[in-house]
Design an enzyme around this catalytic site. Structure first.
Site, mmCIF file in Angstrom:
data_model
loop_
_atom_site.group_PDB
_atom_site.id
_atom_site.type_symbol
_atom_site.label_atom_id
_atom_site.label_comp_id
_atom_site.label_asym_id
_atom_site.label_seq_id
_atom_site.Cartn_x
_atom_site.Cartn_y
_atom_site.Cartn_z
ATOM 1 N N PRO A 52 0.742 -1.275 0.032
ATOM 2 C CA PRO A 52 -0.059 0.120 0.099
ATOM 3 C C PRO A 52 0.777 1.309 -0.043
ATOM 4 C CG PRO A 52 -0.894 -1.569 1.603
ATOM 5 C CD PRO A 52 0.429 -2.031 0.962
ATOM 6 N N GLU A 53 0.581 2.029 -1.050
ATOM 7 C CA GLU A 53 1.073 3.629 -1.067
ATOM 8 C C GLU A 53 -0.069 4.541 -0.943
ATOM 9 O OE1 GLU A 53 4.370 4.249 -3.961
ATOM 10 O OE2 GLU A 53 4.537 1.833 -3.918
ATOM 11 N N LYS A 76 0.336 7.913 3.260
ATOM 12 C CA LYS A 76 -0.021 6.670 3.702
ATOM 13 C C LYS A 76 -1.059 6.608 5.269
ATOM 14 C CE LYS A 76 4.088 5.091 1.799
ATOM 15 N NZ LYS A 76 5.292 4.077 2.066
ATOM 16 N N ARG A 107 15.899 0.204 -1.341
ATOM 17 C CA ARG A 107 14.879 -0.343 -2.144
ATOM 18 C C ARG A 107 15.350 -0.693 -3.502
ATOM 19 N NH1 ARG A 107 10.172 0.332 0.274
ATOM 20 N NH2 ARG A 107 9.612 -1.357 -0.764
#
Length: 249
Positions: free
Chosen positions: A2-3, A59, A239
């Site tokens: 989820p972003e 978020k 990342r």
């Protein structure tokens, strides 16, 4: 994962289906998900109240309650979602509200990385990535020697951009994710801000950050969907990152 787009869809779901309903029970027994609250603490604060508005920065979601009750903060973590009026899931429902009409709002999270917290601290978050003004974006994003991708994902700089969305935004703007944020010119930062807004609108409309044009090609031996060049792959800000070495110079 989820972003901002997933959080916005969750906020819209709560706004559409949960507001005005009175809470008669709260399942807050998972002390990790509801930290720092002890089991029963959130229930004591919310039972008898109604949800009055659903809000979001980046978020982070929060729901206001009536009667000067506390705000309830909800974060989807890495794999969570909001389930409303769905059958309970014994293993994955980490937190839930039961309403007087028999319905239910649950934080469904198989990885147990979501959060439910009273009076969430929003002060540490930067402006929402979808709403940051040109002046805010230039001042907050276009500074420092760190990589521009890491800068975009720093929630204290602007809130809501995660790994998939950052790669999509930088690919759309044709900006190398390794460039020092402070080296971008004002016109480049303005182009990047437009790409942020375009990518977010598209992701909200189509179902999440994973729907970006670059995402299906984010794999070993992937190719740029615009020019066909083999994608480069590396780690930025811890990342995994993909970019087109032909176009993102």
């Amino acid at each position: 994962m989820p972003e901002l787009p997933e959080a916005e869809r969750a906020r819209a779901l709560i706004a559409d289906q949960a507001l005005g309903r009175r809470i008669v029970a709260v399942e807050d027994g998972d002390s990790y998900v509801s930290r720092p609250h002890a089991p029963g603490e959130i229930a004591a604060a919310l039972v008898g109240r109604r949800l009055t508005s659903a809000n979001r920065i980046g978020k982070m979601l929060w729901v206001e309650t009536d009667g000067e009750g506390p705000d309830l903060g909800l974060h989807l973590g890495m794999a969570g979602r909001i389930a409303i009026d769905e059958p309970p899931h014994e293993r994955w429902d980490r937190f839930a509200l039961t309403f007087d009409d028999g319905g239910r709002l649950a934080l469904r999270d198989r990885r147990r990385l979501g959060r439910a917290v009273l009076a969430p601290d929003l002060a540490r978050l930067g402006p929402d990535a979808a709403l940051a003004t040109r002046a805010e974006f230039r001042a907050r994003v276009g500074r420092g020697r760190g990589a521009i991708k890491a800068r975009l994902m720093d929630q204290g700089v602007i809130a809501g951009v995660g790994n998939l969305l950052a790669d999509e935004i930088l690919w759309q703007a044709r900006v190398d994710p390794r460039r020092a944020a402070g080296d971008l010119s004002e016109p480049e930062l303005d182009t990047l801000r437009r790409a942020v807004r375009t990518a977010i609108r598209s992701a909200v409309r189509h179902g999440g950050a994973h729907t970006g044009a670059l995402n299906p090609h984010r794999e070993r031996d992937g190719h740029c969907p615009r020019c066909g060049a083999p994608l480069s792959r590396g780690r930025i800000g811890g990342r995994t990152t993909y970019w087109c070495p032909n176009e993102q110079r």
